[in-house]
Structure formats: C-alpha cells, structure tokens
Design an enzyme around this catalytic site. Sequence first.
Site, PDB file in Angstrom:
ATOM      1  N   HIS A   1     131.864  64.292  36.181  1.00 44.04           N
ATOM      2  CA  HIS A   1     130.422  64.240  35.817  1.00 44.04           C
ATOM      3  C   HIS A   1     130.203  62.864  35.335  1.00 44.04           C
ATOM      4  O   HIS A   1     128.963  62.467  34.971  1.00 44.04           O
ATOM      5  CB  HIS A   1     129.773  65.349  34.848  1.00 44.04           C
ATOM      6  CG  HIS A   1     130.231  65.394  33.664  1.00 44.04           C
ATOM      7  ND1 HIS A   1     129.391  64.804  32.679  1.00 44.04           N
ATOM      8  CD2 HIS A   1     131.261  65.947  33.050  1.00 44.04           C
ATOM      9  CE1 HIS A   1     130.015  65.092  31.498  1.00 44.04           C
ATOM     10  NE2 HIS A   1     131.146  65.705  31.611  1.00 44.04           N
TER      11      HIS A   1
ATOM     12  N   GLY B   1     137.136  67.460  31.863  1.00 39.14           N
ATOM     13  CA  GLY B   1     138.072  66.499  31.181  1.00 39.14           C
ATOM     14  C   GLY B   1     138.593  67.363  30.145  1.00 39.14           C
ATOM     15  O   GLY B   1     139.883  67.122  29.874  1.00 39.14           O
TER      16      GLY B   1
ATOM     17  N   THR C   1     140.216  80.724  41.498  1.00 39.22           N
ATOM     18  CA  THR C   1     139.859  80.165  42.960  1.00 39.22           C
ATOM     19  C   THR C   1     139.180  78.712  42.816  1.00 39.22           C
ATOM     20  O   THR C   1     138.371  78.771  42.022  1.00 39.22           O
ATOM     21  CB  THR C   1     138.770  81.247  43.503  1.00 39.22           C
ATOM     22  OG1 THR C   1     139.585  82.568  43.540  1.00 39.22           O
ATOM     23  CG2 THR C   1     138.185  81.037  44.831  1.00 39.22           C
TER      24      THR C   1
ATOM     25  N   ASN D   1     134.954  56.466  24.572  1.00 35.02           N
ATOM     26  CA  ASN D   1     133.721  56.796  25.051  1.00 35.02           C
ATOM     27  C   ASN D   1     132.498  56.260  23.958  1.00 35.02           C
ATOM     28  O   ASN D   1     131.199  55.965  24.657  1.00 35.02           O
ATOM     29  CB  ASN D   1     133.479  58.304  25.132  1.00 35.02           C
ATOM     30  CG  ASN D   1     134.199  59.039  23.921  1.00 35.02           C
ATOM     31  OD1 ASN D   1     135.215  58.669  23.489  1.00 35.02           O
ATOM     32  ND2 ASN D   1     133.124  59.898  23.067  1.00 35.02           N
TER      33      ASN D   1
ATOM     34  N   GLN E   1     136.633  58.234  30.754  1.00 32.04           N
ATOM     35  CA  GLN E   1     135.524  57.010  30.543  1.00 32.04           C
ATOM     36  C   GLN E   1     135.801  55.840  31.560  1.00 32.04           C
ATOM     37  O   GLN E   1     134.908  55.218  31.725  1.00 32.04           O
ATOM     38  CB  GLN E   1     135.069  56.650  29.324  1.00 32.04           C
ATOM     39  CG  GLN E   1     134.328  57.683  28.403  1.00 32.04           C
ATOM     40  CD  GLN E   1     133.043  58.005  28.953  1.00 32.04           C
ATOM     41  OE1 GLN E   1     132.623  57.086  29.626  1.00 32.04           O
ATOM     42  NE2 GLN E   1     132.506  59.083  28.379  1.00 32.04           N
TER      43      GLN E   1
ATOM     44  N   CYS F   1     128.651  65.146  22.294  1.00 34.65           N
ATOM     45  CA  CYS F   1     129.089  66.411  21.483  1.00 34.65           C
ATOM     46  C   CYS F   1     128.458  66.369  20.248  1.00 34.65           C
ATOM     47  O   CYS F   1     128.335  67.388  19.537  1.00 34.65           O
ATOM     48  CB  CYS F   1     130.406  66.777  21.608  1.00 34.65           C
ATOM     49  SG  CYS F   1     131.115  66.585  23.015  1.00 34.65           S
TER      50      CYS F   1
HETATM   51  N1  PLP Z   1     137.299  62.482  27.267  1.00 36.38           N
HETATM   52  C1  PLP Z   1     136.256  61.699  26.968  1.00 36.38           C
HETATM   53  C2  PLP Z   1     136.745  60.168  26.606  1.00 36.38           C
HETATM   54  C3  PLP Z   1     135.043  62.027  27.337  1.00 36.38           C
HETATM   55  O1  PLP Z   1     134.009  61.006  27.146  1.00 36.38           O
HETATM   56  C4  PLP Z   1     134.608  63.254  27.599  1.00 36.38           C
HETATM   57  C5  PLP Z   1     133.028  63.713  27.704  1.00 36.38           C
HETATM   58  O2  PLP Z   1     132.205  62.924  27.158  1.00 36.38           O
HETATM   59  C6  PLP Z   1     135.718  64.144  27.915  1.00 36.38           C
HETATM   60  C7  PLP Z   1     136.935  63.738  27.459  1.00 36.38           C
HETATM   61  C8  PLP Z   1     135.159  65.583  28.271  1.00 36.38           C
HETATM   62  O3  PLP Z   1     135.083  65.975  29.459  1.00 36.38           O
HETATM   63  P1  PLP Z   1     134.355  67.113  30.054  1.00 36.38           P
HETATM   64  O4  PLP Z   1     133.009  66.937  29.590  1.00 36.38           O
HETATM   65  O5  PLP Z   1     134.391  67.128  31.504  1.00 36.38           O
HETATM   66  O6  PLP Z   1     135.103  68.253  29.051  1.00 36.38           O
END
Ligand code: PLP
Length: 389
Positions: free
Chosen positions: A203, A74, A239, A153, A181, A327
């Site tokens: 994921h 993402g 790839t 999120n 999300q 994070c």
């Molecule tokens: N955007 C949102 C709203 C998310 O909650 C997250 C991951 O927690 C991401 C982007 C990032 O996605 P990725 O972990 O696949 O880089």
Amino acid sequence: MTPQRVYYFDHNATTPVAPQVLEAMLPFLTGRWANPSSSYTIGREVAAEVESARAKVAEMIGADPGEIVFTSCGTESNNAALSSALISQPGKRHVLMTAVEHSANIKYGEALSKRGCAVTYLPVDSDGLLDLGLLERSIRPDTAIVSVMWANNETGVVFPVEEIASICRAKGVLFHTDAVQAAGKVWIDVRTAGVDFLSLSAHKLYAPKGIGLLYIRSGAPFEPFIVGGHQENGRRGGTENVAHIAGFGRAAELALGSFEDDNRRIRNLRDQLEAGILRKIPNTALNGAKEPRLPNTSNLAFEGLEADAILIALDQAGICASSGSACKSGSIEPSHVLSAMGMSVARARSSIRFSLGRETSPGDVEYVLSQLPKTISKLRFLSGGERLP
Ligand code: PLP
C-alpha cells in the site's frame, strides 16, 4: 455540497491504488475466484497468476521468485523476520534494532522483551543517522538478528544498508531491513545490498492495503510466523490473497517502469515545496539529514505551534499531511523518531511531515505554498506568538 478537492501530501501513510493495479486485481474478485491450491484447471491457472506476480515483485528488488513470501502487510513481514531468527537459533536471545524503527518493529521488540529476550535500541544523532561503529560494537555473541530500516517513514532519512549488511555478515549475524518506505523511492537490489531478510508493503506502492512480502535470502534459515497450510512453500500458512497479490505484482511492474521519471519529478516538487516553506515562513526548520533522504519526504518544524492545530487548519483547506507515523496521528505523544534525534518535546510536537507521490502536481505544491504561510501566521497570532501582518 460539492466535495472539497483534496491535496494529498501523505503518501508515506498510504498511496492511492493505481487504476492499472485495480484492473489487474478485478478478475480475481469476479470470475477467477478459484483457490490456487486446487488441483483442477481453474485452480492451477490462478496459481500460475500468483507465480507471475511473485516474479514481478522479485524483479523489482533483484531477488529470485523463490525468495519471496507473500504476507498480509509490512508489520507481519517485520514480525516474521525477527520471530524466525529467534526460533531458528534457540541459543540466541538478543535483538538489535534502531530507536527510530517503525512501531511494527519497536512494539514487537517490546513484546519480545516480555518473553525474556533482550532488545537493544540503537540511538541516532540529531540528523537521524546511525553510528556504525556503535552498531558493530553492540552486536553480541547471542545476537540473533540486526534489524535496521532502509528509510525512515517520518524523516525520509536513508540508512547505509549495504554497509550494515556487510558488518553483520562479518560478525555472522542475520540482517533484516524494513524497506517498506524505500520501495519505489530508492533503488533496491537485495544482492548488492547483501541482506538476509527484507520487508515490503504494497500500500506504499499504489496497491491496496493488506498485502506485503518478506524476502528471504536463499539459504537463510527461516521458521514460519503463521503456521498452517503448505502455502508459500510451507513458509506462510493461509490461502493466498490472490487479487491483492496480482495487484502487488502489477504495482511492482509500474514502479520499475517509471522509477527514474517518477523520482526525478517528485524530488523536484518536494524541493520546491521545502524551499518555498523555509523561505516564506520564518522560524521553520528541516528535521533530519537533507541527504541521504527519500526524494518525496519533508519533515518540518514550525516553531511555537502544535502540529495537531496545523493539521486541522490544513485539513480545512483540503490539504492532507501528517504529524509523523500514521499510527501516531491523533495522539499528542511526541514522535519517538524525532525524540530519538534529541529534539525538544516542543519542537517534536511542532513538526509536520509532507510526503509527495506520483500524482502530486506543480499546482498542488503551489496551493500548499499559497495556504500554509497564512495558516501558520494566523495560528502563531492566535497562540500569542506573532502579529498578523
Ligand atoms: N514499516 C514502515 C517503515 C512503515 O512506514 C509502515 C507503515 O507505515 C510499516 C512498516 C507497516 O506496514 P503495514 O501498514 O503494511 O503493516
């Protein structure tokens, strides 16, 4: 030692890989390992599987398969959308986003500022909602792109994507939404929504980490973020991660198939959990608007406590929850989302996110409701704020 049973309430951080998803991936990690760009039969067969997965993820969001570009995550999808808008419109150097975007957008905005771009972070109100009039007024003649997440999120608050897209269209500005999300939890139809770009990450959808996609509306200008080979129709070099792409396709199929049932059941359980916590534990409060909100998310403040202490105690009882964006866990910084909602540092730091998922059972909710009140009571007693009964 018998492993402790885990009660997983952190589906917004990541989801378990569904057995059917793993099954769809395995052939490409064992016998069918050919490069999809190879012209011999086994390569062409694998390429056909990539296209089949593309059709499945496209169907989940109402897109044409040709509008889907597979990415690594993402974060890459978000970065790619913003970067493309700036490269494809060299005269435009302004990006507009909200102050509550995921760090995948906020940090990229900070990087863009260092490269001479102007980035505006729109404020939200105490419910975490946007003032659409302010959004409209903040669009400048040099705005290259507006980026507003579909759902937050941390709080689960859902933004009015369709209305925002229509404001952007009227102003002639590209619109990107981070729907990482939202996928599988709210209905996504890119045509009705009218977005130019949309990011997803597998994921969060019971597929593995390390695979995402960017929807690019047919006709929208696009300049690749990762430049190299001709893959993804020249829109993303590298790839293809075939096994993960196949898993993503299967996950999309499953999400579509069980969308109504899953969300009705998960919403019921979330509401039971939330009502139970608010009823049983004094001085607790919901963070963010009750509605419109993701059906699986509940972000609650526990007055007088530090989230880290609550999370450690819950972990000891086998309960996984989070203090905000994945994070950020382990850091004592208050959440930028809760801070942007005008919350005091103390309240932001006392807040916990519970996010439910497909395998959450009524027993899991009961277990949290049996553990959490005594955990909070004990922590408040230890911090001198409350007497133990
Ligand atoms: N955007 C949102 C709203 C998310 O909650 C997250 C991951 O927690 C991401 C982007 C990032 O996605 P990725 O972990 O696949 O880089």
